[in-house]
Scaffold this active site. Sequence first.
Site, PDB file in Angstrom:
ATOM      1  N   LYS A   6       0.837  -1.193   0.000  1.00 20.87           N
ATOM      2  CA  LYS A   6       0.000   0.000   0.000  1.00 20.87           C
ATOM      3  C   LYS A   6       0.875   1.248   0.000  1.00 20.87           C
ATOM      4  O   LYS A   6       1.979   1.227   0.549  1.00 20.87           O
ATOM      5  CB  LYS A   6      -0.852   0.027   1.282  1.00 20.87           C
ATOM      6  CG  LYS A   6      -2.021  -0.926   1.308  1.00 20.87           C
ATOM      7  CD  LYS A   6      -2.829  -0.736   2.584  1.00 20.87           C
ATOM      8  CE  LYS A   6      -3.960  -1.740   2.690  1.00 20.87           C
ATOM      9  NZ  LYS A   6      -4.986  -1.593   1.648  1.00 20.87           N
ATOM     10  N   ARG A  61     -10.192 -11.536   1.846  1.00 19.21           N
ATOM     11  CA  ARG A  61     -11.032 -12.592   1.279  1.00 19.21           C
ATOM     12  C   ARG A  61     -10.327 -13.950   1.325  1.00 19.21           C
ATOM     13  O   ARG A  61     -10.994 -14.984   1.367  1.00 19.21           O
ATOM     14  CB  ARG A  61     -11.431 -12.199  -0.153  1.00 19.21           C
ATOM     15  CG  ARG A  61     -10.270 -12.021  -1.090  1.00 19.21           C
ATOM     16  CD  ARG A  61     -10.653 -11.231  -2.341  1.00 19.21           C
ATOM     17  NE  ARG A  61     -10.751  -9.794  -2.085  1.00 19.21           N
ATOM     18  CZ  ARG A  61     -11.115  -8.893  -3.001  1.00 19.21           C
ATOM     19  NH1 ARG A  61     -11.396  -9.291  -4.234  1.00 19.21           N
ATOM     20  NH2 ARG A  61     -11.174  -7.619  -2.694  1.00 19.21           N
TER      21      ARG A  61
HETATM   22  N1  BES Z   1      -8.055  -3.740   4.318  1.00 15.61           N
HETATM   23  C1  BES Z   1      -8.248  -3.330   2.978  1.00 15.61           C
HETATM   24  C2  BES Z   1      -9.564  -2.601   2.759  1.00 15.61           C
HETATM   25  C3  BES Z   1      -9.684  -1.264   3.432  1.00 15.61           C
HETATM   26  C4  BES Z   1      -9.327  -0.113   2.769  1.00 15.61           C
HETATM   27  C5  BES Z   1     -10.204  -1.174   4.716  1.00 15.61           C
HETATM   28  C6  BES Z   1      -9.463   1.123   3.396  1.00 15.61           C
HETATM   29  C7  BES Z   1     -10.340   0.064   5.340  1.00 15.61           C
HETATM   30  C8  BES Z   1      -9.969   1.207   4.670  1.00 15.61           C
HETATM   31  C9  BES Z   1      -8.254  -4.541   2.046  1.00 15.61           C
HETATM   32  O1  BES Z   1      -7.466  -5.613   2.445  1.00 15.61           O
HETATM   33  C10 BES Z   1      -7.722  -4.079   0.730  1.00 15.61           C
HETATM   34  O2  BES Z   1      -6.610  -3.645   0.685  1.00 15.61           O
HETATM   35  N2  BES Z   1      -8.562  -4.159  -0.307  1.00 15.61           N
HETATM   36  C11 BES Z   1      -8.191  -3.712  -1.600  1.00 15.61           C
HETATM   37  C12 BES Z   1      -8.699  -4.722  -2.596  1.00 15.61           C
HETATM   38  C13 BES Z   1      -8.173  -4.517  -3.993  1.00 15.61           C
HETATM   39  C14 BES Z   1      -6.709  -4.832  -4.052  1.00 15.61           C
HETATM   40  C15 BES Z   1      -8.942  -5.423  -4.939  1.00 15.61           C
HETATM   41  C16 BES Z   1      -8.841  -2.354  -1.840  1.00 15.61           C
HETATM   42  O3  BES Z   1      -9.974  -2.142  -1.407  1.00 15.61           O
HETATM   43  O4  BES Z   1      -8.193  -1.504  -2.448  1.00 15.61           O
HETATM   44 ZN    ZN Z   2      -5.439  -5.419   1.850  1.00 15.43          ZN
END
Ligand code: BES
Ligand code: ZN
Length: 495
Positions: free
Chosen positions: A269, A343
Amino acid sequence: MADPTGFPSFSATAGPLAGAAALALPVVPGGRRKPTVGAGAEVLAALGVNAAAALSRDEAKGEPGEVTSVPVDRDGVETVLLAGIGDGSPRALRRAAAAVVRRAKAHRSLATTLALGRDEAATRAVVEALGLASYSFNRKSDPKPAKLRRVTLVVDEPKTAKAVVQRAATAVRAVRLARDLANTPSLEKSPAWMADQARTIADTAGLDYDVWDEQRLTADGFGGILGVGRGSARPPRLVRLDYTPAGAGRHVVLVGKGITFDSGGLSLKPADSMVAMKTDMSGGAAVLGAMSALRDLAVTTRVTALVPLAENMPGADATRPGDVLRQYGGRTTEVLNTDAEGRLVLADALAYATRELAPDVVVDLATLTGAATVGLGKRHGALFANGPRLADALVAAGDAGGDTLWPMPLVDAYRDTLASPIADQRNIGDPESHYMGGAIVAALFLQAFVGNVPWAHLDIAGPARADGDEDEVTKGATGFGVRALLRWLEAGAPA
Ligand code: BES
Ligand code: ZN
Ligand code: ZN
């Protein structure tokens, strides 16, 4: 868990409104006329408070959230708080009570007539909001103990109200526990630490406890949990808690995402997006919080909790984009983005639930996608369900408790975006087809692991965390989902 901020004691009395440093009274809107003070107004004259003048000075309308405070120095009373209650609904009373307790924090004790002359739903709403809005969390070297220690509710029938107040206080404790877990920094909060916290909760709340360490996860084939955890120096866990009341017929399984920190893994990230990721176990925290309250709430349904715990880090042995994982039960997943890790751990737990536990209904909670926040913002959870009755029941439970859920569709046509040439599924949508709708695509990924079992998925990425204090929500982890789960379980878990 140590609670440096303190949890005020709640009690119910028949009145009169007296004996506390802060007294809070309801203000009822007057339509075209001036708003007026409601239940308990007779105390004002005795204290020499001119409420009409104070309200008009503040241009008060009686709307929830408005508080007019009048300093007093008589009979041990330090302040009178006049709180707008709008239409007097539970929602309005939650806002009013939250505003009151924020003003009462500087005093030792609070007594209020906000619930006087109202029903049980009102009493519960007031107590829950008082207990939740007064929450705070810090790791300061010299934490100041909370000043407000005692809250008294003036009600018509203290005997009947007492049970409601106790249920509300139990729910508050459960939400505060979930907030504490999610607010704890990840340096402290490894998967093993979370498993230890779950053990303590089980001991205190009369639950059976089981934990899978990395050897057992390997032996039993939890490839999703292991795949996400392998980039971290701190190995993953799976926690199982069982609440088994005598004579229970139905069996509910709750699953909560327990990523103790989400760096994104090798699909790292950006720095700013990582800051909030100690709360990526908020779904797991909500499930643990709810479990902690079941015995005290005398829930009659059998409930099993599964919390898959892993730290998503980009260490030398981390899962790589392009790797294929074998989920619990044998389905394979092509990992194309290691940041779509929630997931992967949920899939293992959902497959375990449906294959091994013969559940009547499964509900999972997860901070799963940024897309859910884009769609619904920070106060609504996204609700997916494979049946309308379960969806309706959860929406109703959320409304009653104060955790707003909004139904979302499991769009059949989008399923093809998860097709993989080399595995049973890919873990992110294919940019070439139906890639948008990220919260829906994530829910569709999970659905493959529950078959036809009644199932709901709550994507709480938005409301699990607040940017500031608002109503009964406090800055940081919110414990979102605990109250919805408890209301649903108290109603017998309709599905
Ligand atoms: N933990 C994150 C989702 C999230 C984002 C929670 C912001 C709280 C605040 C999750 O694991 C994630 O990173 N999801 C990605 C999925 C994508 C790579 C398909 C996302 O939402 O960007
Ligand atoms: Zn994530
Ligand atoms: Zn995550």
